[in-house]
Design an enzyme around this catalytic site. Structure first.
Site, short mmCIF file in Angstrom:
data_model
loop_
_atom_site.label_atom_id
_atom_site.label_comp_id
_atom_site.label_asym_id
_atom_site.label_seq_id
_atom_site.Cartn_x
_atom_site.Cartn_y
_atom_site.Cartn_z
N ASP A 151 0.93 -1.09 0.13
CA ASP A 151 0.20 -0.07 0.03
C ASP A 151 0.98 1.35 -0.06
O ASP A 151 2.24 1.30 0.18
CB ASP A 151 -1.04 -0.18 1.25
CG ASP A 151 -1.84 1.21 1.39
OD1 ASP A 151 -2.44 1.59 0.76
OD2 ASP A 151 -1.44 1.92 2.34
N ASP A 210 -1.59 -0.20 6.02
CA ASP A 210 -2.17 0.13 7.43
C ASP A 210 -3.50 0.23 7.69
O ASP A 210 -3.93 0.70 8.77
CB ASP A 210 -1.38 1.49 7.36
CG ASP A 210 -1.97 2.39 6.08
OD1 ASP A 210 -2.38 2.29 5.02
OD2 ASP A 210 -2.90 3.48 7.14
N LYS A 249 -9.60 -1.75 -3.00
CA LYS A 249 -9.72 -2.43 -1.98
C LYS A 249 -10.81 -2.07 -0.99
O LYS A 249 -11.14 -0.78 -1.23
CB LYS A 249 -8.33 -2.20 -1.12
CG LYS A 249 -7.17 -2.61 -1.78
CD LYS A 249 -5.76 -2.27 -1.26
CE LYS A 249 -5.45 -0.82 -1.57
NZ LYS A 249 -4.10 -0.27 -0.92
N ASP A 263 -0.22 5.23 0.77
CA ASP A 263 -0.61 6.42 1.86
C ASP A 263 -0.73 5.67 3.23
O ASP A 263 -1.44 4.56 3.47
CB ASP A 263 -1.93 6.87 1.64
CG ASP A 263 -1.89 7.84 0.22
OD1 ASP A 263 -1.12 8.71 0.38
OD2 ASP A 263 -2.54 7.36 -0.63
#
Length: 321
Positions: free
Chosen positions: A15, A213, A190, A17
């Site tokens: 991922d 995260d 996602k 960000d």
């Protein structure tokens, strides 16, 4: 390196960000970790729900942060959203774009016609994050959706991590349209598995690892795709969320940040941990022992997931409440 987490998988799907960077600020150690994966011969892919940037722009951003990449290594929710449109619309169909010009370019590149205003020929709406999305743009989309246009949301992230903190994400704007139309969008990014499946296939991977995260997107998407995952605490996820996670949002491993890829896999796995004992007493998670705080969190998650008890006792509460 042979017993490191990195060595146990044949691709790493990062991922962005909150995992690799916060806006313009790189996560400490991220460039070195990505470099280590490449030097190990492990393909890397950057899988992002942020639909505001084209793959080339993502590459430029990563390169500027010390992580050179190729456009083939970048998989965005904008690409996934347009893929869904292309599968469902005839060539040349009009698509009302709520998002950046790069999203509009993805639409055009798929042989569809991007427009910014509703009209009789609009067949679909595609919605992605843009800091310039306005009420007027949402109003045009509202009219089109109410008239029966297909609605594709690139992602439904409620928030977007930045160097200043959490900001409204595309999901917050999607929620406004959902309220105004009473329609549920088709979600491309996602936690749907499409992005991860496409990224893994592009890397020729049979055993990839997702690093992210967010439980509701990164980890849920990995679970949906049947892929192991490492959840990191450098972005959105909190200890409380991890302990209370439903089965569809439970990671395989837990670490502070992505640099843990070079640590031993067994040390990162969520489960019973040496030095800590976690029991349930009177509906409370009680911890005894001594050791690393993250090991305690791994053990707490394991017991909470096994028993359904999520309330913390005083020892655990002092560390994670």
């Amino acid at each position: 390196m042979s017993d490191a987490l990195l060595a146990a998988y044949d691709a790493v799907l990062f991922d962005l960000d909150g995992t690799v960077y916060h806006g313009t600020r790189v996560i400490p150690g991220a460039p070195e970790t990505v470099r280590a994966a490449r030097e190990h011969g492990t393909p890397v892919r950057f899988v992002t729900n942020n639909a505001s940037k084209a793959p080339g722009e993502v590459v430029d951003h990563l390169t500027g942060l010390g992580m050179p990449a190729d456009t083939d290594e970048v998989h965005t929710s904008a690409q996934a959203g347009v893929q869904l449109l292309k599968e469902r619309l005839e060539a040349g169909a009009e698509v009302l774009v709520v998002g950046t010009e790069s999203l509009a370019a993805e639409v055009a590149g798929a042989g569809l016609k991007p427009v910014r205003e509703n009209g009789d020929d609009v067949r679909a709406v595609v919605q992605g994050h843009s800091p310039d999305n306005t009420w007027a743009a949402l109003a045009e989309a509202c009219l089109a959706i109410r008239a029966g246009a297909l609605w594709v949301a690139c992602n439904v992230d409620a928030t977007l991590p930045s160097e200043r903190g959490l900001l409204p994400g595309n999901g917050s704007m999607v929620a406004a349209l959902r309220t105004a139309t009473d329609v549920e969008p088709l979600v491309a990014g996602k936690p749907q598995p499409l992005l991860f499946e496409t990224a893994a296939k592009s890397a020729g991977a049979e055993r990839p690892l997702v690093v992210g995260d967010r439980l509701d997107t990164d980890i849920a998407g990995a679970v949906a795709a049947g892929i192991d995952s490492l959840v990191v605490l450098s972005g959105v996820a909190t200890p409380k969320q991890l302990i209370e996670a439903v089965p569809a949002e439970r990671a395989t491993y837990l670490a502070q940040d992505l640099t843990a890829l070079e640590a031993k896999a067994d040390d990162l796995r969520i489960g019973p941990r040496p030095g800590w004992s976690v029991t349930t007493e009177n509906g409370v998670l009680e911890a005894t022992g001594d050791g690393d705080d993250l090991d305690l969190l791994r053990a707490l998650c394991h017991t909470a997931w096994e028993t359904g008890v999520t309330e913390l006792g005083e020892r655990a509460k002092a560390k994670f409440a």
